[in-house]
Design a protein around this motif. Structure first.
Motif, PDB file in Angstrom:
ATOM      1  N   GLY A  86       0.787  -1.228   0.000  1.00  0.00           N
ATOM      2  CA  GLY A  86       0.000   0.000   0.000  1.00  0.00           C
ATOM      3  C   GLY A  86       0.817   1.276   0.000  1.00  0.00           C
ATOM      4  O   GLY A  86       0.254   2.365   0.044  1.00  0.00           O
ATOM      5  N   TRP A  87       2.131   1.151  -0.085  1.00  0.00           N
ATOM      6  CA  TRP A  87       2.973   2.347  -0.068  1.00  0.00           C
ATOM      7  C   TRP A  87       2.676   3.274  -1.244  1.00  0.00           C
ATOM      8  O   TRP A  87       2.895   4.473  -1.168  1.00  0.00           O
ATOM      9  CB  TRP A  87       4.467   1.972  -0.085  1.00  0.00           C
ATOM     10  N   PRO A  92       0.143  10.097  -0.175  1.00  0.00           N
ATOM     11  CA  PRO A  92       1.389   9.636   0.453  1.00  0.00           C
ATOM     12  C   PRO A  92       1.141   8.717   1.645  1.00  0.00           C
ATOM     13  O   PRO A  92       0.287   8.979   2.487  1.00  0.00           O
ATOM     14  CB  PRO A  92       2.069  10.940   0.894  1.00  0.00           C
ATOM     15  N   HIS A  93       1.876   7.635   1.686  1.00  0.00           N
ATOM     16  CA  HIS A  93       1.794   6.646   2.759  1.00  0.00           C
ATOM     17  C   HIS A  93       2.764   7.062   3.866  1.00  0.00           C
ATOM     18  O   HIS A  93       3.842   7.586   3.572  1.00  0.00           O
ATOM     19  CB  HIS A  93       2.182   5.280   2.179  1.00  0.00           C
ATOM     20  N   PRO A  94       2.420   6.850   5.122  1.00  0.00           N
ATOM     21  CA  PRO A  94       3.337   7.215   6.212  1.00  0.00           C
ATOM     22  C   PRO A  94       4.744   6.636   6.042  1.00  0.00           C
ATOM     23  O   PRO A  94       5.734   7.293   6.379  1.00  0.00           O
ATOM     24  CB  PRO A  94       2.662   6.656   7.462  1.00  0.00           C
ATOM     25  N   SER A  95       4.843   5.439   5.466  1.00  0.00           N
ATOM     26  CA  SER A  95       6.163   4.819   5.313  1.00  0.00           C
ATOM     27  C   SER A  95       7.047   5.583   4.337  1.00  0.00           C
ATOM     28  O   SER A  95       8.254   5.710   4.546  1.00  0.00           O
ATOM     29  CB  SER A  95       6.028   3.361   4.863  1.00  0.00           C
ATOM     30  N   THR A  96       6.456   6.117   3.265  1.00  0.00           N
ATOM     31  CA  THR A  96       7.270   6.855   2.304  1.00  0.00           C
ATOM     32  C   THR A  96       7.668   8.208   2.870  1.00  0.00           C
ATOM     33  O   THR A  96       8.791   8.673   2.644  1.00  0.00           O
ATOM     34  CB  THR A  96       6.553   7.019   0.947  1.00  0.00           C
ATOM     35  N   SER A 116       8.714   4.376  -8.569  1.00  0.00           N
ATOM     36  CA  SER A 116       7.589   5.244  -8.907  1.00  0.00           C
ATOM     37  C   SER A 116       6.311   4.603  -8.371  1.00  0.00           C
ATOM     38  O   SER A 116       6.111   3.394  -8.521  1.00  0.00           O
ATOM     39  CB  SER A 116       7.493   5.384 -10.427  1.00  0.00           C
ATOM     40  N   ALA A 117       5.450   5.408  -7.771  1.00  0.00           N
ATOM     41  CA  ALA A 117       4.170   4.890  -7.294  1.00  0.00           C
ATOM     42  C   ALA A 117       3.251   4.560  -8.461  1.00  0.00           C
ATOM     43  O   ALA A 117       2.365   3.721  -8.342  1.00  0.00           O
ATOM     44  CB  ALA A 117       3.500   5.903  -6.373  1.00  0.00           C
ATOM     45  N   ILE A 118       3.495   5.186  -9.589  1.00  0.00           N
ATOM     46  CA  ILE A 118       2.632   4.999 -10.759  1.00  0.00           C
ATOM     47  C   ILE A 118       3.086   3.817 -11.604  1.00  0.00           C
ATOM     48  O   ILE A 118       2.279   3.032 -12.082  1.00  0.00           O
ATOM     49  CB  ILE A 118       2.599   6.283 -11.599  1.00  0.00           C
TER      50      ILE A 118
END
Length: 156
Positions: A86-87, A92-96, A116-118
């Motif tokens: 789920g990153w 934005p994810h807390p981990s990133t 890349s998230a995409i």
């Protein structure tokens, strides 16, 4: 030397490598208050990253692409397997955020290569504009986005 690409609105060319926009607004890999410059390994990925965030696709006409050459020796590579599921959600994810903030605080490298998230099999580059090795970057001249008109037609 490797080449990365940064795409910015024509009104922000002068500060394109200051990290000020990300410092003010945050991003996937940084909280507000942390200056980071976002770039991509290829012009097409940089363009794709911009397109998903633009509300009005016709605004692409107002953007410029800036090449930046850098030596591989100043790059730290984030192992994507360390990221939780789920990153790459749309927000934005807390981990990133923690990863990018920690990297900036540590000052361990001028560039951090992240997925890349995409398009997770491709990479974006986070650039630390205050790292001493930032001086090793060769920032090119801005160019118009070389877009086929069909790109804008399909994105309306």
């Amino acid at each position: 030397m490797q080449t990365a690409w940064r795409i910015v609105h024509q009104n922000h060319i002068s500060g394109a490598f200051s990290g000020e926009g990300a410092r003010l607004g945050g991003g996937r890999w940084n909280s507000e208050g942390f200056a980071i410059v976002y770039a991509a390994e290829s012009l097409s990925l940089a363009l794709f990253e911009i397109i998903v965030h633009l509300e009005f696709k016709a605004a692409l006409k107002l953007y410029k692409a800036i090449p930046v050459n850098y030596p591989e020796t100043i790059v730290e590579i984030l192992d994507p397997s360390t990221l939780p599921e789920g990153w790459n959600t749309p927000h934005p994810h807390p981990s990133t955020l923690l990863t990018g903030n920690h990297w900036i605080r540590q000052g361990s490298s001028a560039i951090l290569q992240v997925p890349s998230a995409i398009v997770p099999i491709e990479s974006n580059l986070l650039i630390n504009p205050v790292h001493p090795d930032f001086q090793a970057l060769e920032i090119g001249d801005p160019i118009d986005l070389p877009l086929d008109p069909r790109v804008l037609e399909k994105l309306k």
